[in-house]
Design a protein around this motif. Structure first.
Motif, PDB file in Angstrom:
ATOM      1  N   SER A 285     -31.843 -61.597 -89.106  1.00 20.02           N
ATOM      2  CA  SER A 285     -31.475 -61.039 -90.414  1.00 20.02           C
ATOM      3  C   SER A 285     -30.211 -61.722 -90.957  1.00 20.02           C
ATOM      4  O   SER A 285     -30.235 -61.812 -92.378  1.00 20.02           O
ATOM      5  N   SER A 286     -29.386 -62.138 -90.172  1.00 17.39           N
ATOM      6  CA  SER A 286     -28.210 -63.022 -90.822  1.00 17.39           C
ATOM      7  C   SER A 286     -28.608 -64.258 -91.363  1.00 17.39           C
ATOM      8  O   SER A 286     -27.943 -64.441 -92.490  1.00 17.39           O
ATOM      9  N   SER A 287     -29.570 -65.046 -90.709  1.00 14.93           N
ATOM     10  CA  SER A 287     -30.039 -66.138 -91.155  1.00 14.93           C
ATOM     11  C   SER A 287     -30.650 -65.815 -92.403  1.00 14.93           C
ATOM     12  O   SER A 287     -30.483 -66.761 -93.664  1.00 14.93           O
TER      13      SER A 287
ATOM     14  N   ALA B 136     -26.198 -57.253 -91.831  1.00 15.97           N
ATOM     15  CA  ALA B 136     -26.317 -58.438 -92.733  1.00 15.97           C
ATOM     16  C   ALA B 136     -25.804 -57.733 -93.966  1.00 15.97           C
ATOM     17  O   ALA B 136     -24.964 -58.478 -94.795  1.00 15.97           O
TER      18      ALA B 136
ATOM     19  N   PHE C 272     -22.914 -68.121 -91.614  1.00 21.55           N
ATOM     20  CA  PHE C 272     -22.629 -66.654 -90.682  1.00 21.55           C
ATOM     21  C   PHE C 272     -22.315 -67.021 -89.433  1.00 21.55           C
ATOM     22  O   PHE C 272     -22.730 -68.275 -88.805  1.00 21.55           O
TER      23      PHE C 272
ATOM     24  N   THR D 190     -28.477 -64.656 -95.442  1.00 22.28           N
ATOM     25  CA  THR D 190     -27.713 -65.744 -96.164  1.00 22.28           C
ATOM     26  C   THR D 190     -28.324 -66.748 -96.776  1.00 22.28           C
ATOM     27  O   THR D 190     -28.117 -67.289 -97.939  1.00 22.28           O
TER      28      THR D 190
ATOM     29  N   ASP E 294     -23.609 -55.301 -81.940  1.00 24.74           N
ATOM     30  CA  ASP E 294     -23.789 -56.311 -82.871  1.00 24.74           C
ATOM     31  C   ASP E 294     -22.347 -56.373 -83.952  1.00 24.74           C
ATOM     32  O   ASP E 294     -21.801 -55.673 -84.102  1.00 24.74           O
TER      33      ASP E 294
ATOM     34  N   VAL F 213     -19.382 -63.307 -92.179  1.00 25.86           N
ATOM     35  CA  VAL F 213     -19.948 -64.087 -93.419  1.00 25.86           C
ATOM     36  C   VAL F 213     -18.996 -64.771 -94.153  1.00 25.86           C
ATOM     37  O   VAL F 213     -17.875 -64.142 -94.453  1.00 25.86           O
TER      38      VAL F 213
ATOM     39  N   SER G 226     -30.690 -54.718 -89.631  1.00 25.92           N
ATOM     40  CA  SER G 226     -30.766 -55.786 -90.909  1.00 25.92           C
ATOM     41  C   SER G 226     -29.566 -55.083 -91.634  1.00 25.92           C
ATOM     42  O   SER G 226     -28.998 -55.722 -92.783  1.00 25.92           O
TER      43      SER G 226
ATOM     44  N   THR H  43     -23.000 -64.616 -85.917  1.00 29.26           N
ATOM     45  CA  THR H  43     -23.468 -63.243 -85.549  1.00 29.26           C
ATOM     46  C   THR H  43     -23.370 -63.007 -83.832  1.00 29.26           C
ATOM     47  O   THR H  43     -23.932 -63.705 -83.201  1.00 29.26           O
TER      48      THR H  43
ATOM     49  N   MET I 233     -21.277 -59.146 -87.352  1.00 30.28           N
ATOM     50  CA  MET I 233     -21.344 -60.378 -88.067  1.00 30.28           C
ATOM     51  C   MET I 233     -20.141 -60.599 -88.766  1.00 30.28           C
ATOM     52  O   MET I 233     -19.584 -59.960 -89.569  1.00 30.28           O
TER      53      MET I 233
END
Lengths: 392, 152
Positions: free
Chosen positions: B67-69, B109, B56, B72, B37, B41, B106, B58, B39
């Motif tokens: 988790s990214s959604s 993020a 973001f 943010t 993974d 930002v 998580s 990802t 990410m």
């Protein structure tokens, strides 16, 4: 919503003919096959017929077939049994880096608790084991070679006949886990000249919870499940009569329909691959490029820049079932040992999806799958921070 | 039973704040495709130190994207100080829970946001107590859940 099942290597639906054959063994011929009255004898007859049907599928004699609870049990039985039986001869087992966990984890157990030494053979970039490598690994302490016939992830069809001949030349027993091969390629144990072969019913349109071990007549193997005199005193426990009967029927259907099954699977798999290549960029085929040397229904593809579990989940949202080699879907976060062994680049290993087609797959299923797949890949690539510009 | 709850699935299938802010106040990247993974930002911060926007991108599994959604969503409207206090635990709580094996997603993020704020702090010359001694690359290389061998 349309539902498309493309995970036949995980398991298969049970064919209606198989279910119909099984039902009476739950309701009428429900007796214990060891009982000597009507319903018991009837159940016993079912076992006898099924044993012959399974034997016929692999060119064995019926007294060489022993039913187990699953393919994994058959694998465990052979490895542990040979290790114990031949402990005075040696303590070395040879297998490969791409075996199913039923083999690898059993080997690790034997290493830990039985003082067994294990050689895990490398494979080439398409997953093939080399007979020369096998021969070089054999020592005077080697008691067993165990190599799968077809790999479950990348579909590689191993040269079992050549490999078994190498073992035989050195007087070493040979076992093959044929769970993925059974009913998908012709198998003749006499021609292959193997000593043991593991099978499972639920990969050939039979029920779950039933497998079998082929043991060449005359080979000594201690029991694994101890108790009553079932299975010619070799495997205790009241028989799963309906399951065994279902396995028998599935084996018969697999034998009589093998050519058609193989041709259909190959045709669907080829169409799927052609469509993917045509419609989606930046994909990589994993496993043998020569499709005649892989499972007839297996296609293993890495989609660059995106992650496999996401692909699987979004396809599931579209009613399409596939599996993935992504570490994040494994439950343990371990990367696929098979994809690592064939050197799939680490940057794309997590973007791997396995499709397996089967008897019920249609051209329309493939068209729908590729249509959805195209959208899924596009969506996820737009979400991804990685692009082709970064050098991979 | 589904793998993820409805909130997680909704954020995965219809993620919020996808994309990249042009000329952002801060940009952070965490993870790598090898780990499974990654990410990125980007944030915009106004003169009152409030995060006015976050976007973001990802690479990752369902829980990484969800988790990214969610993360943010959470930081938009927060001050930088408040955003630094958004832990992976809080993100998981807001998502209504993740499967145990997915909790680490998580963390992605949390770290990526921290890295974006670190970048903002560097550029703007600001200092935050929560960033004292923080090294944005260190954890990325030695994250215990990413112990996958590069070669086998």
């Amino acid at each position: 919503m349309r539902e498309v099942y493309l995970d036949y290597s995980a398991t298969t639906p049970v064919k209606q003919e198989v279910v119909s054959e099984m039902i009476p063994y739950y309701t009428e011929a429900f007796g214990n096959p060891s009982s000597l009255y009507g319903p018991g004898l009837k159940a016993k007859e079912g076992l006898t017929q099924a044993r012959q049907q399974v034997a016929d599928l692999i060119g064995a004699k019926e007294n060489e077939i022993f039913f187990t609870s699953c393919g994994t049990e058959a694998d465990n039985w052979v490895l542990e049994g040979v290790a114990d039986q031949l402990r005075d001869k040696g303590n070395h087992i040879i297998t490969t880096k791409i075996e199913h966990h039923a083999i690898i984890h059993t080997c690790m157990y034997l290493q830990k608790y039985h003082g067994i030494e294990v050689t895990y053979l490398d494979v080439d970039e398409e997953g093939f084991v080399s007979p020369e490598d096998l021969e070089a690994a054999i020592t005077d302490k080697t008691i067993l070679v165990s190599i799968m016939m077809i790999n479950n992830e990348i579909g590689t069809l191993e040269p079992i006949k050549e490999l078994a001949a190498v073992a035989k030349k050195h007087g070493v027993l040979f076992h093959t886990d044929a769970v993925q091969a059974l009913g998908n390629v012709p198998i003749d144990v006499k021609d292959l000249d193997v000593d043991f072969l593991s099978m499972s019913a639920h990969k050939i349109y039979g029920p779950k919870g039933i497998g079998a071990l082929y043991k060449r007549k005359g080979i000594m193997l201690p029991n694994f499940v101890h108790g009553g005199a079932q299975e010619n005193r070799k495997r205790a426990g009241t028989e799963n009569t309906a399951g065994i009967v279902g396995f028998g029927k599935a084996a018969e259907l697999a034998r009589t329909g093998l050519a058609e099954h193989m041709a259909h699977s190959r045709q669907m798999r080829q169409y799927l691959w052609d469509q993917i290549q045509d419609k989606i960029e930046d994909v990589r085929l994993n496993g043998p490029a020569d499709f005649d040397r892989r499972h007839p229904g297996n296609l293993n593809v890495s989609f660059r820049y995106i992650e496999g579990e996401s692909i699987m989940l979004m396809l599931d949202g579209g009613g399409i079932c596939v599996s993935t080699g992504s570490a994040c879907s494994s439950g343990s976060l371990d990367i696929s040992h098979v994809l690592a062994a064939i050197n799939v680049p680490m940057t794309i290993i997590n973007g791997t999806v396995r499709f397996t087609v089967g008897d019920f797959t249609t051209k329309e299923d493939i068209d729908y799958t590729v249509e959805v797949l195209q959208k899924v890949v596009d969506t996820l690539r737009k979400l991804s921070p990685i692009t082709g510009k970064e050098g991979w | 039973m589904a793998l993820y709850n409805d909130t997680v699935m909704d954020h995965f299938m219809n993620p919020h704040n996808v994309g990249e802010i042009e000329n952002p106040s801060g940009k952070g990247i965490y993870g790598s495709p090898v780990c499974g993974d990654m990410m990125q930002v980007t944030i915009d911060v106004d003169e009152n130190d409030v995060i006015t926007d976050a976007k973001f991108k990802t690479f990752g599994c369902g829980s990484a994207i969800a988790s990214s959604s969610m993360a943010t969503d959470m930081i938009i409207g927060m001050t930088v100080e408040e955003a630094l206090d958004v832990s992976n635990k809080k993100i998981v709580e807001e998502l209504g829970g993740l499967p145990a094996v997915k909790i680490h997603c998580s963390v992605l993020a949390e770290h990526a946001i921290k890295n974006a704020i670190y970048d903002y702090a560097q550029k703007s010359g600001k200092t935050y107590a929560a960033l004292e001694g923080y090294n944005p690359t260190e954890d990325s290389e030695e994250d215990d859940h990413h112990d996958i061998p590069a070669e086998e």
